[in-house]
Design a protein around this motif. Sequence first.
Motif, PDB file in Angstrom:
ATOM      1  N   HIS A  33     -62.922  46.793 -41.098  1.00  0.00           N
ATOM      2  CA  HIS A  33     -61.738  47.009 -40.965  1.00  0.00           C
ATOM      3  C   HIS A  33     -61.127  47.341 -39.530  1.00  0.00           C
ATOM      4  N   GLU A  34     -61.768  47.262 -38.571  1.00  0.00           N
ATOM      5  CA  GLU A  34     -61.416  47.154 -37.175  1.00  0.00           C
ATOM      6  C   GLU A  34     -60.816  45.663 -36.727  1.00  0.00           C
ATOM      7  N   CYS A  35     -61.494  44.775 -37.056  1.00  0.00           N
ATOM      8  CA  CYS A  35     -61.181  43.542 -36.254  1.00  0.00           C
ATOM      9  C   CYS A  35     -60.720  42.228 -37.274  1.00  0.00           C
ATOM     10  N   ASP A  36     -61.031  42.553 -38.640  1.00  0.00           N
ATOM     11  CA  ASP A  36     -60.442  41.687 -39.693  1.00  0.00           C
ATOM     12  C   ASP A  36     -61.481  40.464 -39.685  1.00  0.00           C
ATOM     13  N   ASP A  37     -62.285  40.390 -38.894  1.00  0.00           N
ATOM     14  CA  ASP A  37     -63.542  39.231 -38.920  1.00  0.00           C
ATOM     15  C   ASP A  37     -64.305  39.352 -40.308  1.00  0.00           C
ATOM     16  N   PRO A  38     -64.741  38.207 -40.786  1.00  0.00           N
ATOM     17  CA  PRO A  38     -65.425  38.160 -42.150  1.00  0.00           C
ATOM     18  C   PRO A  38     -66.941  38.261 -41.552  1.00  0.00           C
ATOM     19  N   PHE A  39     -67.687  39.168 -42.491  1.00  0.00           N
ATOM     20  CA  PHE A  39     -69.038  39.460 -42.265  1.00  0.00           C
ATOM     21  C   PHE A  39     -69.888  39.369 -43.745  1.00  0.00           C
ATOM     22  N   CYS A  40     -71.068  39.119 -43.586  1.00  0.00           N
ATOM     23  CA  CYS A  40     -71.693  39.078 -44.920  1.00  0.00           C
ATOM     24  C   CYS A  40     -72.334  40.630 -45.173  1.00  0.00           C
ATOM     25  N   ASP A  41     -73.000  40.866 -46.261  1.00  0.00           N
ATOM     26  CA  ASP A  41     -73.287  42.357 -46.467  1.00  0.00           C
ATOM     27  C   ASP A  41     -74.389  42.811 -45.591  1.00  0.00           C
ATOM     28  N   ASP A  42     -75.093  41.521 -45.008  1.00  0.00           N
ATOM     29  CA  ASP A  42     -76.385  42.058 -44.164  1.00  0.00           C
ATOM     30  C   ASP A  42     -75.724  42.396 -42.569  1.00  0.00           C
ATOM     31  N   HIS A  43     -74.388  41.987 -42.461  1.00  0.00           N
ATOM     32  CA  HIS A  43     -74.101  42.333 -41.145  1.00  0.00           C
ATOM     33  C   HIS A  43     -72.815  43.277 -40.945  1.00  0.00           C
ATOM     34  N   VAL A  44     -72.601  43.928 -42.057  1.00  0.00           N
ATOM     35  CA  VAL A  44     -71.341  44.964 -42.072  1.00  0.00           C
ATOM     36  C   VAL A  44     -72.044  46.240 -42.663  1.00  0.00           C
ATOM     37  N   ILE A  45     -71.291  47.443 -42.253  1.00  0.00           N
ATOM     38  CA  ILE A  45     -71.699  48.519 -42.661  1.00  0.00           C
ATOM     39  C   ILE A  45     -70.550  49.349 -43.022  1.00  0.00           C
ATOM     40  N   GLU A  46     -70.692  50.378 -44.034  1.00  0.00           N
ATOM     41  CA  GLU A  46     -69.355  51.305 -44.403  1.00  0.00           C
ATOM     42  C   GLU A  46     -69.240  52.441 -43.293  1.00  0.00           C
ATOM     43  N   CYS A  47     -68.024  52.637 -43.001  1.00  0.00           N
ATOM     44  CA  CYS A  47     -67.778  53.417 -41.861  1.00  0.00           C
ATOM     45  C   CYS A  47     -68.131  54.965 -42.559  1.00  0.00           C
ATOM     46  N   ALA A  48     -68.562  55.952 -42.058  1.00  0.00           N
ATOM     47  CA  ALA A  48     -68.967  57.033 -42.607  1.00  0.00           C
ATOM     48  C   ALA A  48     -67.758  57.952 -42.619  1.00  0.00           C
ATOM     49  N   GLY A  49     -66.580  57.667 -42.058  1.00  0.00           N
ATOM     50  CA  GLY A  49     -65.283  58.316 -41.950  1.00  0.00           C
ATOM     51  C   GLY A  49     -64.354  58.217 -43.169  1.00  0.00           C
ATOM     52  N   CYS A  50     -64.207  56.672 -43.386  1.00  0.00           N
ATOM     53  CA  CYS A  50     -63.290  56.301 -44.344  1.00  0.00           C
ATOM     54  C   CYS A  50     -63.957  55.259 -45.399  1.00  0.00           C
ATOM     55  N   GLY A  51     -65.185  54.736 -45.515  1.00  0.00           N
ATOM     56  CA  GLY A  51     -65.884  53.842 -46.237  1.00  0.00           C
ATOM     57  C   GLY A  51     -65.628  52.558 -46.129  1.00  0.00           C
ATOM     58  N   ASP A  52     -64.643  52.196 -45.321  1.00  0.00           N
ATOM     59  CA  ASP A  52     -64.148  50.818 -45.093  1.00  0.00           C
ATOM     60  C   ASP A  52     -65.493  50.317 -44.315  1.00  0.00           C
ATOM     61  N   PRO A  53     -65.346  48.630 -44.583  1.00  0.00           N
ATOM     62  CA  PRO A  53     -66.582  48.017 -43.777  1.00  0.00           C
ATOM     63  C   PRO A  53     -66.194  47.787 -42.454  1.00  0.00           C
ATOM     64  N   VAL A  54     -67.193  47.959 -41.560  1.00  0.00           N
ATOM     65  CA  VAL A  54     -67.121  47.712 -40.275  1.00  0.00           C
ATOM     66  C   VAL A  54     -68.219  46.907 -39.532  1.00  0.00           C
ATOM     67  N   CYS A  55     -67.822  46.229 -38.734  1.00  0.00           N
ATOM     68  CA  CYS A  55     -68.863  45.330 -37.933  1.00  0.00           C
ATOM     69  C   CYS A  55     -69.709  46.119 -36.836  1.00  0.00           C
ATOM     70  N   ASP A  56     -70.609  45.662 -36.468  1.00  0.00           N
ATOM     71  CA  ASP A  56     -71.372  46.284 -35.214  1.00  0.00           C
ATOM     72  C   ASP A  56     -70.751  46.378 -33.975  1.00  0.00           C
ATOM     73  N   PRO A  57     -70.057  45.169 -33.524  1.00  0.00           N
ATOM     74  CA  PRO A  57     -69.289  45.484 -31.983  1.00  0.00           C
ATOM     75  C   PRO A  57     -68.239  46.499 -32.420  1.00  0.00           C
ATOM     76  N   HIS A  58     -67.573  46.711 -33.453  1.00  0.00           N
ATOM     77  CA  HIS A  58     -66.449  47.499 -33.675  1.00  0.00           C
ATOM     78  C   HIS A  58     -67.035  48.883 -34.321  1.00  0.00           C
ATOM     79  N   SER A  59     -67.924  49.409 -33.958  1.00  0.00           N
ATOM     80  CA  SER A  59     -68.313  50.768 -34.626  1.00  0.00           C
ATOM     81  C   SER A  59     -69.433  51.301 -33.682  1.00  0.00           C
ATOM     82  N   GLY A  60     -69.918  52.554 -33.799  1.00  0.00           N
ATOM     83  CA  GLY A  60     -70.792  53.262 -33.040  1.00  0.00           C
ATOM     84  C   GLY A  60     -71.266  54.293 -33.943  1.00  0.00           C
ATOM     85  N   ARG A  61     -72.408  55.125 -33.186  1.00  0.00           N
ATOM     86  CA  ARG A  61     -73.009  56.219 -33.926  1.00  0.00           C
ATOM     87  C   ARG A  61     -72.707  57.399 -33.496  1.00  0.00           C
ATOM     88  N   CYS A  62     -72.340  58.299 -34.138  1.00  0.00           N
ATOM     89  CA  CYS A  62     -72.007  59.596 -33.753  1.00  0.00           C
ATOM     90  C   CYS A  62     -73.178  60.261 -33.146  1.00  0.00           C
TER      91      CYS A  62
END
Length: 199
Positions: A33-62
């Motif tokens: 959702h942040e960078c629009d790059d493609p990722f497989c299920d193993d390398h993407v996680i759902e944002c706890a705020g909106c539920g959209d997929p995000v990758c590791d480089p464009h996400s962080g842990r509260c």
Amino acid sequence: MTTGNGFGISHLHACSECGELHCESYDHIRRCHECDDPFCDDHVIECAGCGDPVCDPHSGRCTITGDVYGDSHLATCIECGVLLSRDHAHEAPATDGYLCVEHFEQCEFCRQEYAPTSLVDGRCPACRNLSPKTEANIDQVSDAVGLFGRSHVGKNDSYIVVRGKHRIRGDIVIVYSRDGTQVHKRRMGIEERFGGWFK
């Protein structure tokens, strides 16, 4: 490849993390959702705020909840640098940025909370610059100023502070948000009143 179905190369996308080819049609590849790059299920996680997929480089842990959020749902405390979700970060008045709740300090005069860097000698920019000028340009504030024999007004990016001297009620401090909503009102104590402001 995560499906046995036959797909033309134009329907396959390489995961930006591992490089494996996956089909987008069956949701085996998801776009961050942040960078629009493609990722497989193993390398993407759902944002706890909106539920959209995000990758590791464009996400962080509260720091508070431990949940992962996309960059657009995160903020960094300008005082200590910890990462917070926007639900746990608070905008700091009179300055750019966000704070942990632990790092707010109260202005000793208007009693509103600020980043420590906004306070000088315990006072916010509005309270350090109280002056007889009353051009607040907001009806509610102008009405309040009109009630006092003498008044001083100070402003910052978040608040308008009025200190008025009333013949019967004594000295009163009223704080307004910039849209004219009253957020605080108090009567000054004797020690404050004779501190040299209205001699």
